[in-house]
Design an enzyme around this catalytic site. Structure first.
Site, PDB file in Angstrom:
ATOM      1  N   ARG A 148    -108.753  -7.200  40.186  1.00  0.00           N
ATOM      2  CA  ARG A 148    -109.923  -6.324  40.002  1.00  0.00           C
ATOM      3  C   ARG A 148    -110.052  -5.367  41.182  1.00  0.00           C
ATOM      4  NH1 ARG A 148    -115.973  -8.643  39.566  1.00  0.00           N
ATOM      5  NH2 ARG A 148    -115.439  -9.631  41.530  1.00  0.00           N
ATOM      6  N   ARG A 177    -129.313 -17.651  38.673  1.00  0.00           N
ATOM      7  CA  ARG A 177    -128.106 -18.368  39.084  1.00  0.00           C
ATOM      8  C   ARG A 177    -128.392 -19.843  39.346  1.00  0.00           C
ATOM      9  NH1 ARG A 177    -124.554 -14.076  40.124  1.00  0.00           N
ATOM     10  NH2 ARG A 177    -122.798 -14.757  41.343  1.00  0.00           N
ATOM     11  N   LYS A 229    -119.256 -10.015  33.153  1.00  0.00           N
ATOM     12  CA  LYS A 229    -120.685  -9.692  33.082  1.00  0.00           C
ATOM     13  C   LYS A 229    -120.921  -8.214  33.434  1.00  0.00           C
ATOM     14  CE  LYS A 229    -121.794 -12.843  36.184  1.00  0.00           C
ATOM     15  NZ  LYS A 229    -120.441 -13.393  36.507  1.00  0.00           N
ATOM     16  N   ARG A 266    -116.413 -19.968  44.695  1.00  0.00           N
ATOM     17  CA  ARG A 266    -117.429 -19.412  43.782  1.00  0.00           C
ATOM     18  C   ARG A 266    -117.423 -20.177  42.460  1.00  0.00           C
ATOM     19  NH1 ARG A 266    -115.297 -13.567  43.838  1.00  0.00           N
ATOM     20  NH2 ARG A 266    -116.813 -13.122  42.200  1.00  0.00           N
ATOM     21  N   ARG A 324    -113.163  -6.377  46.399  1.00  0.00           N
ATOM     22  CA  ARG A 324    -114.334  -7.016  47.001  1.00  0.00           C
ATOM     23  C   ARG A 324    -113.907  -8.097  47.984  1.00  0.00           C
ATOM     24  NH1 ARG A 324    -118.404  -8.469  42.186  1.00  0.00           N
ATOM     25  NH2 ARG A 324    -118.412 -10.437  43.310  1.00  0.00           N
TER      26      ARG A 324
HETATM   27  P1  AP5 Z   1    -116.292  -8.179  35.847  1.00  0.00           P
HETATM   28  O1  AP5 Z   1    -117.027  -7.507  34.750  1.00  0.00           O
HETATM   29  O2  AP5 Z   1    -116.254  -7.518  37.186  1.00  0.00           O
HETATM   30  O3  AP5 Z   1    -116.776  -9.717  35.961  1.00  0.00           O
HETATM   31  P2  AP5 Z   1    -118.149 -10.334  36.484  1.00  0.00           P
HETATM   32  O4  AP5 Z   1    -118.506 -11.432  35.551  1.00  0.00           O
HETATM   33  O5  AP5 Z   1    -119.163  -9.272  36.732  1.00  0.00           O
HETATM   34  O6  AP5 Z   1    -117.611 -10.968  37.843  1.00  0.00           O
HETATM   35  P3  AP5 Z   1    -118.257 -10.968  39.303  1.00  0.00           P
HETATM   36  O7  AP5 Z   1    -117.158 -11.379  40.253  1.00  0.00           O
HETATM   37  O8  AP5 Z   1    -118.949  -9.684  39.610  1.00  0.00           O
HETATM   38  O9  AP5 Z   1    -119.267 -12.127  39.150  1.00  0.00           O
HETATM   39  P4  AP5 Z   1    -119.962 -12.917  40.243  1.00  0.00           P
HETATM   40  O10 AP5 Z   1    -121.004 -13.603  39.452  1.00  0.00           O
HETATM   41  O11 AP5 Z   1    -119.100 -13.794  41.041  1.00  0.00           O
HETATM   42  O12 AP5 Z   1    -120.418 -11.800  41.294  1.00  0.00           O
HETATM   43  P5  AP5 Z   1    -121.823 -11.147  41.655  1.00  0.00           P
HETATM   44  O13 AP5 Z   1    -121.585  -9.798  42.115  1.00  0.00           O
HETATM   45  O14 AP5 Z   1    -122.815 -11.407  40.588  1.00  0.00           O
HETATM   46  O15 AP5 Z   1    -114.797  -8.441  35.325  1.00  0.00           O
HETATM   47  C1  AP5 Z   1    -113.828  -9.044  36.168  1.00  0.00           C
HETATM   48  C2  AP5 Z   1    -112.469  -8.356  35.987  1.00  0.00           C
HETATM   49  O16 AP5 Z   1    -111.991  -8.596  34.657  1.00  0.00           O
HETATM   50  C3  AP5 Z   1    -112.516  -6.824  36.139  1.00  0.00           C
HETATM   51  O17 AP5 Z   1    -111.310  -6.439  36.728  1.00  0.00           O
HETATM   52  C4  AP5 Z   1    -112.607  -6.309  34.688  1.00  0.00           C
HETATM   53  O18 AP5 Z   1    -112.037  -5.010  34.555  1.00  0.00           O
HETATM   54  C5  AP5 Z   1    -111.790  -7.362  33.940  1.00  0.00           C
HETATM   55  N1  AP5 Z   1    -112.265  -7.638  32.580  1.00  0.00           N
HETATM   56  C6  AP5 Z   1    -113.558  -7.784  32.158  1.00  0.00           C
HETATM   57  N2  AP5 Z   1    -113.609  -8.111  30.859  1.00  0.00           N
HETATM   58  C7  AP5 Z   1    -112.316  -8.189  30.443  1.00  0.00           C
HETATM   59  C8  AP5 Z   1    -111.698  -8.488  29.177  1.00  0.00           C
HETATM   60  N3  AP5 Z   1    -112.443  -8.814  28.099  1.00  0.00           N
HETATM   61  N4  AP5 Z   1    -110.350  -8.471  29.101  1.00  0.00           N
HETATM   62  C9  AP5 Z   1    -109.597  -8.163  30.201  1.00  0.00           C
HETATM   63  N5  AP5 Z   1    -110.116  -7.857  31.406  1.00  0.00           N
HETATM   64  C10 AP5 Z   1    -111.452  -7.866  31.532  1.00  0.00           C
HETATM   65  O19 AP5 Z   1    -122.264 -12.069  42.898  1.00  0.00           O
HETATM   66  C11 AP5 Z   1    -121.565 -12.011  44.113  1.00  0.00           C
HETATM   67  C12 AP5 Z   1    -122.238 -12.917  45.136  1.00  0.00           C
HETATM   68  O20 AP5 Z   1    -123.578 -12.454  45.386  1.00  0.00           O
HETATM   69  C13 AP5 Z   1    -122.413 -14.394  44.710  1.00  0.00           C
HETATM   70  O21 AP5 Z   1    -121.258 -15.140  44.988  1.00  0.00           O
HETATM   71  C14 AP5 Z   1    -123.616 -14.793  45.563  1.00  0.00           C
HETATM   72  O22 AP5 Z   1    -123.230 -15.025  46.889  1.00  0.00           O
HETATM   73  C15 AP5 Z   1    -124.480 -13.552  45.556  1.00  0.00           C
HETATM   74  N6  AP5 Z   1    -125.451 -13.545  44.433  1.00  0.00           N
HETATM   75  C16 AP5 Z   1    -125.496 -12.642  43.401  1.00  0.00           C
HETATM   76  N7  AP5 Z   1    -126.495 -12.938  42.553  1.00  0.00           N
HETATM   77  C17 AP5 Z   1    -127.107 -14.037  43.073  1.00  0.00           C
HETATM   78  C18 AP5 Z   1    -128.209 -14.840  42.645  1.00  0.00           C
HETATM   79  N8  AP5 Z   1    -128.872 -14.560  41.505  1.00  0.00           N
HETATM   80  N9  AP5 Z   1    -128.537 -15.911  43.396  1.00  0.00           N
HETATM   81  C19 AP5 Z   1    -127.881 -16.206  44.547  1.00  0.00           C
HETATM   82  N10 AP5 Z   1    -126.837 -15.494  45.003  1.00  0.00           N
HETATM   83  C20 AP5 Z   1    -126.445 -14.418  44.268  1.00  0.00           C
HETATM   84 MG    MG Z   2    -120.071  -8.459  38.467  1.00  0.00          MG
END
Ligand code: AP5
Ligand code: MG
Length: 253
Positions: free
Chosen positions: A158, A121, A46, A202, A191
């Site tokens: 990552r 979410r 994402k 997660r 992270r």
């Molecule tokens: P990356 O793009 O970083 O993936 P992502 O989907 O953004 O993964 P996240 O871990 O950031 O998602 P998340 O939803 O768990 O975390 P968030 O910060 O939102 O890609 C991942 C890896 O793959 C990277 O190394 C990249 O280079 C590689 N990659 C990407 N595409 C690729 C491809 N096509 N081929 C090969 N490699 C590739 O949330 C964190 C925490 O915050 C949650 O757990 C929760 O506690 C809280 N939170 C956030 N939003 C909310 C909400 N709306 N409600 C409640 N709690 C929330």
């Molecule tokens: Mg992310």
């Protein structure tokens, strides 16, 4: 032989560049505010896609995860509360997220539209957001999917910029200089929620609380499925192609 190899290496870049111009043209021809929602499990890509789309479409990238991490860094009350949930792989309570998000999207830079990464979410978040948005914007949801095995592989390798949150993958998309962000020169870190046991939590939370949103947006006829088992460029190409058609259809409405 070398020429052929060189051309093969350039092909994805050229095809993405050639998709951008007609997309921007279609985007400029509509005055409709567009909100792009990137759904999908942790690690699907994402943040990676949202960063590139934000650059391409000149729309702000709003990641609730990044906003929470900024709050943690600044030591705010919200940050202190959120950290406890995030480190355990749990979701932060809806009311805190909604207040934070609504304050952010009220900013001037969101008038033309924006890209949501990691929000909504939960069903209550989606419903509260729809209620607030009303008919003032066109919502497009992209569901980025990936197998759990590949998610664990991607997240365990990552690294993320401490300053601007740009994600890198040590094998698939490494930074040009080890440990430094290509975009801002910031330090790359792992992270705290990217430990294998937290990733598994997660994923469970995603299945239980977030996956039902796929049906929610399918019902509203506003969902595009995108497989993220392809390369970053191929995923992007699929999204840009789809968005061009959406912007064209908005122009005709
Ligand atoms: P990356 O793009 O970083 O993936 P992502 O989907 O953004 O993964 P996240 O871990 O950031 O998602 P998340 O939803 O768990 O975390 P968030 O910060 O939102 O890609 C991942 C890896 O793959 C990277 O190394 C990249 O280079 C590689 N990659 C990407 N595409 C690729 C491809 N096509 N081929 C090969 N490699 C590739 O949330 C964190 C925490 O915050 C949650 O757990 C929760 O506690 C809280 N939170 C956030 N939003 C909310 C909400 N709306 N409600 C409640 N709690 C929330
Ligand atoms: Mg992310």
């Amino acid at each position: 032989m070398f020429k052929l190899l060189w051309m093969l290496m350039l092909t994805p870049t050229l095809s993405i560049a050639s998709l951008k111009a007609p997309l921007l043209e279609a985007q400029n021809q509509t005055s409709q505010t567009v909100v792009l929602i990137l759904l999908g499990p942790p690690g699907a890509g994402k943040g990676t896609q949202a960063n590139i789309l934000s650059d391409t479409l000149q729309l702000p990238h709003i990641s609730t995860g990044d906003l929470l991490r900024s709050n943690i860094k600044e030591g705010t009350e919200l940050g202190k509360t959120a950290k406890g949930y995030m480190d355990q792989g749990k979701l932060v309570p809806d009311d805190l997220i909604l207040d934070m998000l609504f304050a952010r999207v009220a900013n001037e830079d969101c008038q033309r539209g924006y890209i949501l990464d990691g929000f909504p979410r939960t069903l209550p978040q989606a419903e509260a957001y729809d209620k607030r948005l009303g008919t003032s914007a066109k919502t497009i949801a992209l569901n980025l999917s990936l197998s759990n095995e590949e998610i664990i592989n991607r997240l365990s390798k990552r690294v993320t910029c401490k300053e601007c949150n740009t994600p890198y993958h040590l094998i698939h998309s490494p930074p040009k200089t080890e440990g430094k962000c290509d975009e801002c020169g910031g330090t790359l870190i792992q992270r705290s929620d990217d430990k294998e046991e937290v990733i598994q939590k997660r994923l469970n939370v995603y299945e239980k609380q977030t996956a039902p949103l796929i049906e929610y947006y399918s019902k509203e006829n506003a969902l595009k499925q995108v497989s993220c088992s392809q390369s970053i460029d191929d995923v992007l190409t699929e999204i840009l192609d789809y968005l061009r058609e959406i912007y064209r259809s908005l122009k005709e409405e």
